[in-house]
Design a protein around this motif. Sequence first.
Motif, mmCIF file in Angstrom:
data_model
loop_
_atom_site.group_PDB
_atom_site.id
_atom_site.type_symbol
_atom_site.label_atom_id
_atom_site.label_comp_id
_atom_site.label_asym_id
_atom_site.label_seq_id
_atom_site.Cartn_x
_atom_site.Cartn_y
_atom_site.Cartn_z
ATOM 1 N N LEU A 13 0.845 -1.203 0.000
ATOM 2 C CA LEU A 13 0.000 0.000 0.000
ATOM 3 C C LEU A 13 0.878 1.250 0.000
ATOM 4 O O LEU A 13 0.627 2.197 -0.742
ATOM 5 C CB LEU A 13 -0.925 -0.011 1.222
ATOM 6 N N PHE A 14 1.939 1.210 0.799
ATOM 7 C CA PHE A 14 2.863 2.346 0.821
ATOM 8 C C PHE A 14 3.379 2.645 -0.584
ATOM 9 O O PHE A 14 3.463 3.803 -1.006
ATOM 10 C CB PHE A 14 4.036 2.040 1.755
ATOM 11 N N GLY A 15 3.675 1.588 -1.334
ATOM 12 C CA GLY A 15 4.175 1.772 -2.696
ATOM 13 C C GLY A 15 3.150 2.420 -3.611
ATOM 14 O O GLY A 15 3.501 2.922 -4.691
ATOM 15 N N LEU A 16 1.885 2.412 -3.178
ATOM 16 C CA LEU A 16 0.830 2.993 -4.013
ATOM 17 C C LEU A 16 0.450 4.405 -3.575
ATOM 18 O O LEU A 16 0.175 5.274 -4.402
ATOM 19 C CB LEU A 16 -0.400 2.090 -3.995
ATOM 20 N N TYR A 17 0.424 4.649 -2.238
ATOM 21 C CA TYR A 17 0.001 6.003 -1.824
ATOM 22 C C TYR A 17 1.189 6.956 -1.682
ATOM 23 O O TYR A 17 1.043 8.159 -1.807
ATOM 24 C CB TYR A 17 -0.826 5.964 -0.528
ATOM 25 N N MET A 18 2.396 6.399 -1.473
ATOM 26 C CA MET A 18 3.547 7.303 -1.303
ATOM 27 C C MET A 18 3.783 8.170 -2.533
ATOM 28 O O MET A 18 4.059 9.370 -2.402
ATOM 29 C CB MET A 18 4.807 6.496 -0.953
ATOM 30 N N PRO A 19 3.643 7.621 -3.748
ATOM 31 C CA PRO A 19 3.804 8.487 -4.925
ATOM 32 C C PRO A 19 2.853 9.676 -4.880
ATOM 33 O O PRO A 19 3.229 10.799 -5.234
ATOM 34 C CB PRO A 19 3.475 7.562 -6.098
ATOM 35 N N LEU A 20 1.634 9.431 -4.405
ATOM 36 C CA LEU A 20 0.650 10.519 -4.357
ATOM 37 C C LEU A 20 1.093 11.595 -3.372
ATOM 38 O O LEU A 20 1.012 12.794 -3.649
ATOM 39 C CB LEU A 20 -0.714 9.956 -3.968
ATOM 40 N N ILE A 21 1.620 11.151 -2.219
ATOM 41 C CA ILE A 21 2.086 12.131 -1.231
ATOM 42 C C ILE A 21 3.285 12.900 -1.786
ATOM 43 O O ILE A 21 3.333 14.126 -1.781
ATOM 44 C CB ILE A 21 2.461 11.411 0.081
ATOM 45 N N GLY A 22 4.247 12.133 -2.309
ATOM 46 C CA GLY A 22 5.413 12.796 -2.908
ATOM 47 C C GLY A 22 4.994 13.749 -4.013
ATOM 48 O O GLY A 22 5.467 14.894 -4.090
#
Lengths: 103, 103, 103, 321, 321, 321
Positions: D235-244
């Motif tokens: 999940l981190f691999g999916l939402y982290m791009p959005l945060i970044g």
Amino acid sequence: MKTHPKKRIDIMVEVPLMQRVINLLDQQGIGGYTVLPVLAGRGKDGAWHRDGVVGRAGALVMIFCILDETRVDEVLEPLFALVSRQIGIVTVSDVQVIRPDHF
Amino acid sequence: MKTHPKKRIDIMVEVPLMQRVINLLDQQGIGGYTVLPVLAGRGKDGAWHRDGVVGRAGALVMIFCILDETRVDEVLEPLFALVSRQIGIVTVSDVQVIRPDHF
Amino acid sequence: MKTHPKKRIDIMVEVPLMQRVINLLDQQGIGGYTVLPVLAGRGKDGAWHRDGVVGRAGALVMIFCILDETRVDEVLEPLFALVSRQIGIVTVSDVQVIRPDHF
Amino acid sequence: MASALDLAVANLVSPMVLFFVLGLVATLARSDLSIPEAIAKAMSLYLMMAIGFKGGASVAQPGLDAKLGLAILAGIILSAAIPLVAFRLLMLTSTLPRVDAAAVAAHYGSISIVTFLAATQALEISGIKFEGYMVAVAAAMETPAIIAALWLARTGESRMDSMTVREVMLNGSIVMLVGSFLIGIATGADGLKVIAAFIIDPFKGILCLFLLDMGIIAGRGLREGRKNLTLPIILFGLYMPLIGGALGALASWLVGLSLGSTALMITLAASASYIAVPAALRLALPEARPAIYLPLSLGVTFPFNLTLGIPLYVAVAAALH
Amino acid sequence: MASALDLAVANLVSPMVLFFVLGLVATLARSDLSIPEAIAKAMSLYLMMAIGFKGGASVAQPGLDAKLGLAILAGIILSAAIPLVAFRLLMLTSTLPRVDAAAVAAHYGSISIVTFLAATQALEISGIKFEGYMVAVAAAMETPAIIAALWLARTGESRMDSMTVREVMLNGSIVMLVGSFLIGIATGADGLKVIAAFIIDPFKGILCLFLLDMGIIAGRGLREGRKNLTLPIILFGLYMPLIGGALGALASWLVGLSLGSTALMITLAASASYIAVPAALRLALPEARPAIYLPLSLGVTFPFNLTLGIPLYVAVAAALH
Amino acid sequence: MASALDLAVANLVSPMVLFFVLGLVATLARSDLSIPEAIAKAMSLYLMMAIGFKGGASVAQPGLDAKLGLAILAGIILSAAIPLVAFRLLMLTSTLPRVDAAAVAAHYGSISIVTFLAATQALEISGIKFEGYMVAVAAAMETPAIIAALWLARTGESRMDSMTVREVMLNGSIVMLVGSFLIGIATGADGLKVIAAFIIDPFKGILCLFLLDMGIIAGRGLREGRKNLTLPIILFGLYMPLIGGALGALASWLVGLSLGSTALMITLAASASYIAVPAALRLALPEARPAIYLPLSLGVTFPFNLTLGIPLYVAVAAALH
Ligand SMILES: Nc1ncnc2c1ncn2[C@@H]1O[C@H](COP(=O)(O)O)[C@@H](O)[C@H]1O
Ligand SMILES: Nc1ncnc2c1ncn2[C@@H]1O[C@H](COP(=O)(O)O)[C@@H](O)[C@H]1O
Ligand SMILES: Nc1ncnc2c1ncn2[C@@H]1O[C@H](COP(=O)(O)O)[C@@H](O)[C@H]1O
Ligand code: NA
Ligand code: NA
Ligand code: NA
């Protein structure tokens, strides 16, 4: 530095067979293995050269694994059954390792 | 033909570490070393394959050096300190050479 | 599994010399040989690296052959005569094989 | 947002993405399809050369945008700041040991040039211009994240010695990218004309082949990764791009970048490294497990950005202008 | 000579030279930038194919210049004569043992195709034409120097046996060059049209990448060479091209070559081999140390010719016409 | 048949064939000319990508020919039937053991994509159109021959297990060909425009380089083969393509293919595999000797088809229309 005796099995096998040999090593629960590229060679089945070879057939790779003496036969027997009809060779030799637990 | 006993150290090491291992061998004043390409492998840290790998991480090379028995420990100790935290393996084995002075 | 003792000769030789070494092994009626690629190395004649090398000079390959102890000298003597003036090294070591007839 | 949807669709059925999918599917189906290492390396050098040279040549055009400096500064800050966020999130949501969390964080602070390339293609499709200096921004964002992550890892024995620093700064890809950028500036439009038939015409086709290879590697990553990637990490691999990406959007807005450059800045911030950072961490943080960060960056985040992320980032950039 | 200066400058800031410098600087800075061996080999084959085919196709044009034969003869004589001069100079100025001096001399009698290629590019920039058969001259100059050098070395046990001769004559690069030249003659302009998009359009870009690799190798050569290259030897690597070039100019004048072909003949005479000769000498003269002749040819003479030599040679050719 | 003769000549002096001859002659003359494995693999992938994509894109054109299904069916039947004929002929005329005869037969049922490519080039020269779906026919003909041959070999211990089947079906070349074909269909003419500069413009040149490599391999095959290829086997390698081609002509006539597609169907039926089948047989029929079938397919049949076969097949197709 203290070293511990292990065995090294070197398996020259045709590329099409490689995956099967690897699967076999995995099934035998071997600690690991390494695949080395091979450039060319000659044996009773004739000579071959990697350059220009497009398909996977007609070329060989070298797979070696370090393991405990006690496990050698567990590997050699099924391995021999697998490759005996194929082009290739198998050798066993002595090596020393530093971290016996690793193998 | 008269041959003389020497030791062969085989070092499987991650590509990013290669230069450091080589520098170490140079510092130890080893007569020489050879680097072999490695295609793929599996160990306790998982499997890897050279094909398609763009970066230097995630692939290994094999460095071997032939040296006199008396020098093995001088090399193994600093070497072990360098690679013990890394992915890879080290083995030592016996070989015979024709020109002992060379090593 | 029953294995049989053989010898393994490892020949590091300059690429331009490769064909001559192979011809020599053929003339000696050796059962076979294998050529391994080499990436880089250092010896008394300096360091070299395969990357980017366009010509055949300045790079080495490794040729090894498994053969019977009794034949080692037949190979080593002419081999030494051939490569003694060249860059490279030769080692001999012990291996076990499953099919002695093969070698 | 219709146009955004169109772009999303156009992106999904572009040859680039489809060849990526081909490589991914073939590998998951256990086909032996693969690109030789030497070819992958050469294509990667080619892409660095092409994107660097083109960027440099366009910067060489009269009227160099004064924002270059600001944009690079913003990129460096993003690269160093994003790992702090990523690290916290990982420590909160996953059971990763500190050192692994720091290693993963480093990847998300740094960037993926191929994702950047794919974004430039998407912009081209939509006929959106961008500043050539964004290539320099991309180069500048590669390494700060590593320093930040080592600090986060706080392992006494981190090996970020001078040799490592030099190796990270001078890794082949960056040198090729920056070197080509400078040569592009030096030779300008004339130089570009000389080698255009090499670095422009076949560019898209080679990018397709390269993405095929990325798909194969991503597939291998997924197969290997299964064992190590827990749900929170995926999940981190999916939402982290959005945060970044959001932070990237903020930065672009502050700097006042153009629409195209904003989209690229968001993409850079959202992308995760898989070349410079892994190599550096094997030297500086060997305890961190590649089996975690490689599959996550290659198998989860890269596909996400390539397929859904990029159109979204372009849409956001459009919304901001 | 203003135009000569312009050309010199234009040459120095051409993408080709700049990529060479990039490779050189990156390597001296110990970057790990490198081109995989397989790619270097492929690019080298490509360049042989392109230059050979183009040369052949242009020879196929109606009105084949009768000077072809004379030019080849002149080339062969140059290739065999230059080593004699080079050898004497080395024996006088350096402390090199006879066998090493002979080996180095062989390199300067023979030629470097990449230097030849760079010269053709410089001519193109200045819009100067040259005869396609100069490719055949280049091929003819590869080997005579080796025979001359073996004679100079006068070692009883030189191994120039029939097998060696065949290997030298049939080394891959020469075969590709001559073969493509013949195919070019056979298929002419039509054949060229068929594959122009492959051997002409991307040519300059691939040459850039190849020169990047040459820069990397030259850098390695310099780093390795430091130990073995004494000042007299390094100086030899700088003035010998001028002497060889002068002889080349003389020969061109005697044969009555065109401006462009004169510039190329001078370049060939001035250039030093690093493919055919080293391979041959490892077989025929193993006592000679590659650690001397490789860094000298690759690290000293090649960079000199590429940057300063070529514009000079073109200027001299212009002065002679 | 004048035009047929013209085509035959045009074909023989085309750069493609001449580069093949160059590789063959160089190797027989024991030159060390060779193409690195990585490059050969990359070129092969490139050719699969180009031919597949182009085929797919043209199929995507409005008015998809309803004959696609029939043509594929005919191809499958040919691939399975030809080995039966080949096998009988070998058992009658040669002393090959059953298992080797079956293995050789499999190669002639299956196809050689490069021969197919060369045929498409010959059609282009003569300005003859062909249906894009012939690529799909080619792909469909790769494997049925293997099943037929295993049945012929009737060895109790044949290893055609599920894993082997998957490996054969999903071998890299086929996946690349079919995948690119599907991507071509999906992206159509627009997608083709995007990467045309990569897969169309340099195509012929790369094919030349690939054929050079094929010539080298064929030369090696001939040198190795001498020992194992008896006259009856060599003759088989020359007349079998004609028999297969005749069956292909019959099938094309029954299906009612266009002139161009008929020529390609004949070529496919006449060509012999050297990639998919050998790899499969090493797994499924290890007793069969590669030293027999590889040199026969690469050293005898491929050169025959490339030089004389293709023009003949085009002429026959023309005669049938
Ligand atoms: N005596 C040997 N020494 C080293 N390698 C060998 C030897 N015999 C066979 N090989 C290798 O194994 C491959 C297959 O051997 P064969 O099945 O005898 O043709 C050869 O092509 C060589 O690469
Ligand atoms: N038992 C073994 N035999 C041969 N190679 C091994 C073995 N164990 C590990 N290796 C090699 O060393 C690499 C790293 O090992 P590891 O650190 O255990 O993952 C593996 O990817 C293999 O290439
Ligand atoms: N002690 C050694 N151990 C391993 N490889 C060596 C050793 N000495 C030389 N070599 C290899 O043999 C090549 C030639 O050695 P030399 O003739 O000493 O320069 C070197 O470049 C190395 O690749
Ligand atoms: Na990022
Ligand atoms: Na010269
Ligand atoms: Na067929």
